[in-house]
Design an enzyme around this catalytic site. Structure first.
Site, PDB file in Angstrom:
ATOM      1  N   HIS A  34      48.608  47.609  52.299  1.00  0.00           N
ATOM      2  CA  HIS A  34      49.201  48.920  52.566  1.00  0.00           C
ATOM      3  C   HIS A  34      49.611  49.607  51.270  1.00  0.00           C
ATOM      4  O   HIS A  34      49.683  48.975  50.223  1.00  0.00           O
ATOM      5  CB  HIS A  34      50.439  48.766  53.458  1.00  0.00           C
ATOM      6  CG  HIS A  34      51.525  47.980  52.786  1.00  0.00           C
ATOM      7  ND1 HIS A  34      51.472  46.599  52.682  1.00  0.00           N
ATOM      8  CD2 HIS A  34      52.640  48.368  52.137  1.00  0.00           C
ATOM      9  CE1 HIS A  34      52.530  46.179  52.012  1.00  0.00           C
ATOM     10  NE2 HIS A  34      53.255  47.224  51.655  1.00  0.00           N
ATOM     11  N   HIS A 115      49.744  52.274  45.027  1.00  0.00           N
ATOM     12  CA  HIS A 115      48.942  51.063  44.827  1.00  0.00           C
ATOM     13  C   HIS A 115      48.906  50.230  46.100  1.00  0.00           C
ATOM     14  O   HIS A 115      49.696  50.440  47.014  1.00  0.00           O
ATOM     15  CB  HIS A 115      49.519  50.222  43.687  1.00  0.00           C
ATOM     16  CG  HIS A 115      50.833  49.588  44.030  1.00  0.00           C
ATOM     17  ND1 HIS A 115      52.024  50.277  43.993  1.00  0.00           N
ATOM     18  CD2 HIS A 115      51.139  48.332  44.432  1.00  0.00           C
ATOM     19  CE1 HIS A 115      53.008  49.472  44.348  1.00  0.00           C
ATOM     20  NE2 HIS A 115      52.501  48.282  44.639  1.00  0.00           N
TER      21      HIS A 115
END
Length: 172
Positions: A34, A115
């Site tokens: 995620h 990220h």
């Protein structure tokens, strides 16, 4: 109760990333791959409905987010986390800003760096070795994400989706 807010990429990208996370990320079993847009925060049960209404307003005001992943990077020397860098994109930055505005004020532990974590909890030697291996991977992925999730942390430390919010749809 502890909550967080994240964007989940497609199952195709999650499957590819999980092949690495199984080996290199001790949090593999707690949450799928995620992009965290709001770190863990506490909400009292009485505040949950108000929070959900605010999240619906935010979701309706932000358009779907185009993500582009193109390289492996690391937060070393701050910590030994290896991740896929997600290119900064205006809608992603807008969502992050709104989730940290006056209504959602909370302390940032780190500057926002979009990220997807693929390795963490590594020794310096492991980090160096694994980063060198992963940097050799040919990787480029693009997709559009049209929702974000309010996640709830359970007693066993796993995270589950409490509610999803459609981006750019307006409120019903």
């Amino acid at each position: 109760m502890k909550y967080g807010i994240a964007l989940f990429p497609s199952k195709q990208l999650q499957d590819k990333l999980n092949s690495y996370r199984k080996r290199y990320d001790p949090h593999y079993g707690y949450i799928p791959p995620h992009i965290t847009v709001k770190e863990a925060f506490d909400i009292e049960k009485e505040q949950l409905d108000t929070t959900i209404n605010m999240l619906e307003d935010i979701a309706s005001s932000v358009q779907p987010i185009h993500i582009e992943v193109e390289k492996v990077s690391s937060f070393h020397p701050v910590n030994n986390v290896i991740y896929l860098k997600v290119k900064e994109e205006p809608n992603l930055l807008e969502l992050h800003t709104k989730l940290h505005g006056e209504d959602f004020a909370s302390k940032h532990h780190y500057k926002f760096v979009p990220h997807i974590t693929i390795a963490q909890g590594l020794s310096d030697i492991e980090h160096s070795d694994i980063l060198a291996q992963l940097k050799m991977i040919e990787l480029h992925h693009e997709e559009t994400i049209d929702q974000f999730q309010l996640l709830e942390q359970l007693d066993n430390k796993t995270w589950r989706v409490y509610k999803s919010f459609q981006l750019g749809k307006g409120r019903a």
